[in-house]
Design a protein around this motif. Sequence first.
Motif, short mmCIF file in Angstrom:
data_model
loop_
_atom_site.label_atom_id
_atom_site.label_comp_id
_atom_site.label_asym_id
_atom_site.label_seq_id
_atom_site.Cartn_x
_atom_site.Cartn_y
_atom_site.Cartn_z
N GLY A 40 0.82 -1.22 0.00
CA GLY A 40 0.00 0.00 0.00
C GLY A 40 0.84 1.26 0.00
N THR A 41 1.92 1.25 0.77
CA THR A 41 2.82 2.41 0.83
C THR A 41 3.48 2.64 -0.52
N ILE A 42 3.89 1.57 -1.19
CA ILE A 42 4.50 1.71 -2.51
C ILE A 42 3.49 2.31 -3.49
N VAL A 43 2.26 1.81 -3.48
CA VAL A 43 1.23 2.30 -4.41
C VAL A 43 0.93 3.78 -4.18
N VAL A 44 0.72 4.19 -2.93
CA VAL A 44 0.39 5.60 -2.69
C VAL A 44 1.59 6.50 -2.94
N THR A 45 2.80 6.01 -2.75
CA THR A 45 3.99 6.80 -3.07
C THR A 45 4.06 7.04 -4.57
N ILE A 46 3.78 6.01 -5.35
CA ILE A 46 3.79 6.17 -6.81
C ILE A 46 2.68 7.12 -7.25
N ILE A 47 1.50 6.99 -6.68
CA ILE A 47 0.39 7.87 -7.05
C ILE A 47 0.68 9.32 -6.65
N ALA A 48 1.36 9.52 -5.53
CA ALA A 48 1.68 10.88 -5.08
C ALA A 48 2.67 11.57 -6.02
N GLY A 49 3.45 10.79 -6.76
CA GLY A 49 4.35 11.34 -7.77
C GLY A 49 5.26 12.44 -7.26
N PRO A 50 5.27 13.58 -7.94
CA PRO A 50 6.16 14.69 -7.57
C PRO A 50 5.90 15.27 -6.19
N LEU A 51 4.73 15.02 -5.62
CA LEU A 51 4.43 15.54 -4.29
C LEU A 51 5.39 14.97 -3.25
N ASN A 52 6.00 13.81 -3.56
CA ASN A 52 6.99 13.22 -2.66
C ASN A 52 8.16 14.15 -2.41
N TYR A 53 8.46 15.00 -3.38
CA TYR A 53 9.63 15.88 -3.28
C TYR A 53 9.31 17.22 -2.63
N VAL A 54 8.06 17.43 -2.25
CA VAL A 54 7.70 18.66 -1.52
C VAL A 54 7.21 18.34 -0.11
N GLY A 55 7.56 17.15 0.39
CA GLY A 55 7.28 16.82 1.78
C GLY A 55 6.21 15.78 2.02
N VAL A 56 5.50 15.34 0.99
CA VAL A 56 4.49 14.31 1.19
C VAL A 56 5.20 12.98 1.38
N ASN A 57 4.85 12.27 2.44
CA ASN A 57 5.45 10.97 2.70
C ASN A 57 4.32 10.01 3.08
N PRO A 58 3.60 9.51 2.06
CA PRO A 58 2.44 8.67 2.36
C PRO A 58 2.84 7.32 2.93
N LYS A 59 2.11 6.88 3.91
CA LYS A 59 2.30 5.56 4.52
C LYS A 59 0.93 4.92 4.71
N ILE A 60 0.88 3.61 4.58
CA ILE A 60 -0.37 2.87 4.74
C ILE A 60 -0.18 1.85 5.85
N ASN A 61 -1.17 1.72 6.71
CA ASN A 61 -1.21 0.67 7.72
C ASN A 61 -2.33 -0.29 7.36
N CYS A 62 -2.07 -1.56 7.39
CA CYS A 62 -3.09 -2.57 7.12
C CYS A 62 -3.22 -3.47 8.33
N ASP A 63 -4.40 -3.55 8.84
CA ASP A 63 -4.68 -4.48 9.93
C ASP A 63 -5.65 -5.52 9.40
N LEU A 64 -5.10 -6.62 8.93
CA LEU A 64 -5.94 -7.69 8.41
C LEU A 64 -6.44 -8.55 9.56
N PRO A 65 -7.68 -9.02 9.45
CA PRO A 65 -8.21 -9.86 10.53
C PRO A 65 -7.46 -11.20 10.61
N GLU A 66 -7.23 -11.64 11.81
CA GLU A 66 -6.58 -12.92 12.06
C GLU A 66 -7.64 -14.03 12.01
#
Length: 69
Positions: A40-66
């Motif tokens: 998820g973090t890789i996908v949102v980083t790619i989607i954020a594109g150039p915004l990564n270079y102006v301070g956007v650092n997207p992270k995703i947390n996934c809590d899948l049910p056990e």
Amino acid sequence: MGRGSSIGGVILVIWLIIGVIAAGQRGYFNSEETNCAKAGTIVVTIIAGPLNYVGVNPKINCDLPEPSK
């Protein structure tokens, strides 16, 4: 299809390429560990594109049910 749609497509491709470069620079493609949060973090980083270079650092947390025991 007009000229505007082709320009928009080129801009979109460039945007995503910049996102892939940013994800690579952060080392997201180097580790062997693969999980929902990492993907998820890789996908949102790619989607954020150039915004990564102006301070956007997207992270995703996934809590899948056990599964129940």
